[in-house]
Design an enzyme around this catalytic site. Structure first.
Site, PDB file in Angstrom:
ATOM      1  N   CYS A  53     -14.584   6.710 -31.894  1.00  0.00           N
ATOM      2  CA  CYS A  53     -14.691   8.159 -32.046  1.00  0.00           C
ATOM      3  C   CYS A  53     -16.150   8.553 -32.075  1.00  0.00           C
ATOM      4  O   CYS A  53     -17.033   7.717 -31.958  1.00  0.00           O
ATOM      5  CB  CYS A  53     -13.980   8.626 -33.318  1.00  0.00           C
ATOM      6  SG  CYS A  53     -14.754   8.014 -34.817  1.00  0.00           S
ATOM      7  N   CYS A  95     -18.854   6.777 -34.135  1.00  0.00           N
ATOM      8  CA  CYS A  95     -19.436   5.530 -33.645  1.00  0.00           C
ATOM      9  C   CYS A  95     -20.730   5.810 -32.896  1.00  0.00           C
ATOM     10  O   CYS A  95     -21.701   5.066 -32.992  1.00  0.00           O
ATOM     11  CB  CYS A  95     -18.470   4.817 -32.710  1.00  0.00           C
ATOM     12  SG  CYS A  95     -16.999   4.238 -33.521  1.00  0.00           S
ATOM     13  N   ASP A 119       3.491  -7.797 -23.134  1.00  0.00           N
ATOM     14  CA  ASP A 119       2.040  -7.928 -23.186  1.00  0.00           C
ATOM     15  C   ASP A 119       1.499  -9.193 -22.543  1.00  0.00           C
ATOM     16  O   ASP A 119       0.329  -9.251 -22.237  1.00  0.00           O
ATOM     17  CB  ASP A 119       1.550  -7.842 -24.628  1.00  0.00           C
ATOM     18  CG  ASP A 119       1.626  -9.171 -25.329  1.00  0.00           C
ATOM     19  OD1 ASP A 119       2.642  -9.861 -25.120  1.00  0.00           O
ATOM     20  OD2 ASP A 119       0.694  -9.524 -26.053  1.00  0.00           O
ATOM     21  N   ASP A 133       9.482  -7.395 -25.358  1.00  0.00           N
ATOM     22  CA  ASP A 133       9.080  -8.780 -25.473  1.00  0.00           C
ATOM     23  C   ASP A 133       8.815  -8.998 -26.965  1.00  0.00           C
ATOM     24  O   ASP A 133       8.649  -8.043 -27.704  1.00  0.00           O
ATOM     25  CB  ASP A 133       7.825  -8.987 -24.618  1.00  0.00           C
ATOM     26  CG  ASP A 133       7.152 -10.293 -24.918  1.00  0.00           C
ATOM     27  OD1 ASP A 133       7.844 -11.309 -24.861  1.00  0.00           O
ATOM     28  OD2 ASP A 133       5.943 -10.288 -25.196  1.00  0.00           O
ATOM     29  N   ASP A 146       5.035 -11.960 -18.841  1.00  0.00           N
ATOM     30  CA  ASP A 146       5.838 -10.743 -18.691  1.00  0.00           C
ATOM     31  C   ASP A 146       5.549 -10.035 -17.374  1.00  0.00           C
ATOM     32  O   ASP A 146       6.240  -9.090 -17.022  1.00  0.00           O
ATOM     33  CB  ASP A 146       5.553  -9.758 -19.833  1.00  0.00           C
ATOM     34  CG  ASP A 146       6.002 -10.298 -21.170  1.00  0.00           C
ATOM     35  OD1 ASP A 146       7.030 -10.990 -21.187  1.00  0.00           O
ATOM     36  OD2 ASP A 146       5.327 -10.049 -22.171  1.00  0.00           O
TER      37      ASP A 146
END
Lengths: 814, 58
Positions: A101, A104, A691, A506, A695
């Site tokens: 954000c 930072c 992920d 998954d 997959d």
């Protein structure tokens, strides 16, 4: 329960004793990494950062080698990302990971600003780029990297600056065109209102003539500058011999402008300058929004090349030198420490170690490598040091081959655009035929009106509303989804999502966090506490980079172990306070078989020379949002299923915990794919959420797919969307929004078509005066745009309004 | 009404100037990052207050 880590927001494991005093209050930290980063921030007097930030920071990486930045001081590396600046200073372009954000940006600028020799720091939060101007006499680039790492960010040189600058110039050009069209429209509309009053009178008065000339003057840059992309796109599509939406758009703009120009110069007929300008503005607006969403999606999933380390330890027989990976060539020898990412393809010369190749093969177990085994760039060295002879580096590695595959996949045109083009083709044909026949008929009746009637047919039916209907709704829904935390990459997602009937998850990394945790400890000997078992285990695991070692991270540092030894695939041993301990598989630890207790998770045995001490069960934990997400999806009428490659006990436990009734364990990638095909053959539409690289086939095969933010890059690039914040509840919200988006698109299309169906015959009969044509056309696109904008303000959730923001708690504590 | 002959060109010149200023702003990167810049002023003010506060405490 303890409050979450103040820095990264992850739960603090019980027994962890890391904390930092921030603004006078001690805050608990989850790990030494967060502790170090928070201390660096506070000691720089920058603790205000914690008050301003809106999102939790990323958890910093740990145990990085100390000298890994030094290679960036080499001149040949510097020329990739450091450029000369005025007055003997230099400017470094860096890509900074971990910016969440605006706070930072503030933190980075302040922290770097405190270093001597730094002139100017400017950080762009949306592109995650930083430009740092520094004095090379006082500070070296490596110090910049070090300072950024100290406060918890992941710096990398922005070497792909070319692509970035292309995006930037595209963005700026779009903004300039939008500005010209917008200001021009405002001005022309003012003149047009004056013209409307004289328009009915028939004769062209002196003032009207004047206003027309001024309108022409203002509308000309709008047509020739702002609307140019439409003309060039139309030309392109004509050259490839198909009718896209750009063809009638440019035809309408071009003809209307030409006719208005003619009318102005010769003082006859009607002018349409305001319609042209407004139409151009609306279309540009829709396209700019679309383009921004596309660019952001591209920025979020970076290149595979970033998986590689930046430097390698080259060993030339006498000494070790840290060199940039780009300098590696076939035949070099490199040293790999445990935990290093392998920078190039090669062959093991010395050593024996387990290597994590999950990135390339999807296999999560460590692969045993001995002398002579091949290793591949991008995989991670597991438990002991290796010496490797490089066989292929850079573009010839296997990783690059995958990267090229991914790039090709990204070039494929989404089905959505193809569909819009087909509709446009038919529509364009109909309009052109109608305009031509109107011209032919009127030529017979009244040649002086023929051209104007044909033109008013083109203007009235101008496909603005139709061509805006779908993109405006999609752009606005895409932006809304991004706010919710779902980054849409494939254009077809919003089209398929409302038709989904089944959601398949998954397990590891998707429903679960993908991080091992201690589930349970079984004490076998009196006098030992769970705390002591954890401390001893953490000390033994402190030097390894095996994924399981992360489970013990929180207790690291309470005890120290010496003479640590890793037995690949079996376990560890080491000396703590005069005793020898072993941790790992039972047959290795106590040299005899002993049955592990019943229960979920992976069981490790801890023992000393006397005998067994304790069993430790490690396992993965469900994401906090999982159960709620499953419930919400169920309420929306979707079936939920769990498909996993893992063994059954663990899968069953997690499925029960998440409330999923339908689950399947032990499925290979092929099984997963064929299982999904079966479902699809039975008439179901499947949304896959995954992920891992294993997959990828299912993600590509599913009707719609979502990858997690932590997913392998290939998985991300094959998925239609990326879930940025790991909050699974966003899925249900997205489905609800997609359903709403489908309704809006239908309303828009119905409106646009209905409008054209009424207006076309009227225009053909010569009943539409030009001012009415202009107003009708502008109104029809306004209605469509406003209707689409409703989506960007759509309520964030399905029914549930109690969204817990993870960062509320620390902020309230202030 | 004759003043229109004089005033409208002035209006057009103003629009041209506005576009020129807008181009200048875009080309100088003023629109590259809309998220951060809007908040920067908040950080700056509060920072000075809080850092002097912490210095006093120490």
């Amino acid at each position: 329960m303890k409050s979450p880590c103040y820095h990264c927001g992850l739960p603090v494991p019980a027994g962890s004793n890391h904390s930092v005093v921030i603004e006078g209050v001690p805050r608990s930290m989850c790990c030494p990494g967060c502790e170090a980063v928070a201390s660096a921030i506070v000691s720089g007097g920058l603790d205000g950062f914690y008050r301003y930030r809106e999102k939790q920071s990323d958890r910093p990486e740990q145990n990085q080698p100390q000298d890994r930045w030094s290679a960036y001081d080499l001149p040949e590396v510097q020329q990739l990302f450091v450029h000369d600046w005025d007055g003997g200073r230099q400017m470094a372009a860096l890509l900074i990971g971990g910016i969440t954000c605006a706070a930072c940006v503030w933190l980075i600028e302040k922290h770097l600003g405190q270093l001597a020799g730094i002139e100017k720091v400017s950080v762009n939060a949306s592109t995650q780029r930083a430009q740092i101007v520094f004095d090379p006499e006082q500070i070296q680039p490596s110090a910049l990297f070090e300072a950024l790492e100290q406060i918890g960010y992941r710096p990398a040189p922005a070497t792909a600056a070319n692509r970035e600058s292309v995006i930037q110039s595209e963005h700026r050009a779009a903004l300039r065109r939008l500005g010209v069209a917008g200001l021009g429209t405002m001005q022309v509309m003012m003149f047009a209102i004056a013209l409307y009053f004289g328009a009915g009178s028939g004769d062209v008065g002196e003032f009207e003539r004047y206003f027309r000339w001024v309108s022409l003057l203002v509308a000309t840059p709008v047509v020739f500058y702002a609307a140019r992309p439409f003309f060039s796109a139309a030309l392109r599509s004509l050259r490839t011999r198909h009718l896209s939406m750009d063809v009638p758009v440019s035809l309408a703009i071009g003809l209307a402008y030409g006719a208005s120009f003619y009318a102005t110069v010769f003082g006859t007929g009607e002018v349409y300058f305001e319609s042209i300008s407004m139409f151009t503005f609306f279309l540009l607006l829709g396209r700019t929004v679309e383009m921004r969403a596309r660019h952001r999606a591209g920025l979020a999933s970076g290149g595979l090349a970033q998986l590689l380390p930046m430097t390698a330890a080259r060993y030339d027989g006498t000494e070790v030198a840290h060199v940039p990976v780009a300098a590696l060539a076939a035949g070099d020898r490199i040293l790999l420490r445990p935990g290093d990412t392998i920078p190039a393809d090669g062959e093991v010369l010395e050593g024996e170690s387990g290597v994590d190749e999950s990135l390339l093969s999807g296999e999560s177990a460590l692969q045993q490598k001995t002398v002579g085994s091949p290793v591949y760039a991008g995989s991670v060295n597991g438990d002991s040091s290796l010496t490797v002879r490089v066989t292929a580096a850079g573009k010839s590695t296997r990783l690059s081959a995958i990267e090229r595959l991914v790039e090709r996949a990204q070039l494929e045109k989404p089905a959505q655009v193809a569909l819009a083009d087909r509709v446009a083709g038919i529509f364009v044909g109909v309009v052109l035929v109608a305009a031509l026949s109107a011209f032919a008929v009127w030529w017979q009746l009244d040649p002086s009106r023929a051209f104007w009637v044909a033109l008013s047919v083109l203007v009235v039916t101008c496909p603005c509303a139709l061509s805006l209907a779908t993109p405006a709704a999609l752009a606005s829904a895409t932006l809304r989804l991004q706010e919710l935390g779902l980054l849409v990459a494939g254009g077809s997602l919003l089209e398929t999502l409302p038709r989904i009937s089944r959601v398949v998850f998954d397990k590891t990394g998707t429903l679960t966090r993908g991080e091992p945790r201690i589930l349970h400890i079984d004490l076998l000997r009196d006098g030992w506490t769970e705390q002591k078992v954890k401390d001893v285990a953490a000390a033994l695991e402190s030097q390894t980079h095996h994924p399981l070692a992360r489970a013990f991270r929180a207790w690291r540092g309470n005890l120290t172990a010496s003479q640590l030894k890793v037995h690949t695939g079996r376990g560890l041993e080491g000396q703590i306070e005069g005793n020898r301990y072993r941790l790992g598989r039972a047959d290795f630890v106590i040299m005899q078989s002993i049955t592990a207790p019943q229960g979920e998770g992976q069981w490790l045995l801890l023992a000393d020379e006397v005998g067994a001490i304790a069993w430790i069960a490690l396992g993965d934990k469900l994401r906090d949002s999982a159960a709620q997400a499953v419930e919400q999806l169920g309420q929306m009428g979707l079936s939920v299923e769990l498909l996993s490659g893992d063994q059954s006990a663990e899968v069953k436990r997690l499925a029960a915990q998440a409330g999923i009734e339908c689950f399947r364990a032990g499925a290979s990638p092929e099984d997963k794919l064929s299982h999904m095909k079966q479902r699809q053959d039975a008439g179901e539409k499947v949304l896959m959420v995954g992920d891992g690289l294993n997959d990828v086939p299912v993600l590509s095969g599913a009707d719609a797919s979502v990858a997690m933010m932590s997913a392998a890059d290939l998985a991300q690039s094959r998925a239609d969307a990326i879930l940025l914040n790991g909050d699974l509840r966003v899925l249900a919200q997205s489905v609800a929004l997609a359903r709403k988006c489908r309704r809006v698109v239908r309303q828009n299309l119905a409106w646009a078509l209905g409008y054209n169906v009424i207006a076309l015959p009227l225009a053909v009969c010569g009943l539409v005066p030009p001012w009415a044509a202009a107003i009708g056309m502008s109104l029809s696109s306004l209605v469509v745009v406003i209707n689409a904008l409703r989506l960007s303000r759509a309520a964030p959730s399905t029914e549930d309004t109690t969204r817990v923001e993870p960062n509320i708690r620390p902020r309230l504590a202030d | 009404m004759d003043s229109l002959y004089f005033l409208i060109p002035i209006a057009v010149v103003f629009v041209a100037l506005a576009i020129k200023v807008f181009f200048w702003a875009v080309n100088n990167g003023q629109y590259d990052d809309l998220e951060t810049e809007g908040r920067r002023i908040l950080f700056e003010d509060d920072l000075q207050a809080s850092s002097t506060k912490t210095e006093e405490k120490e």
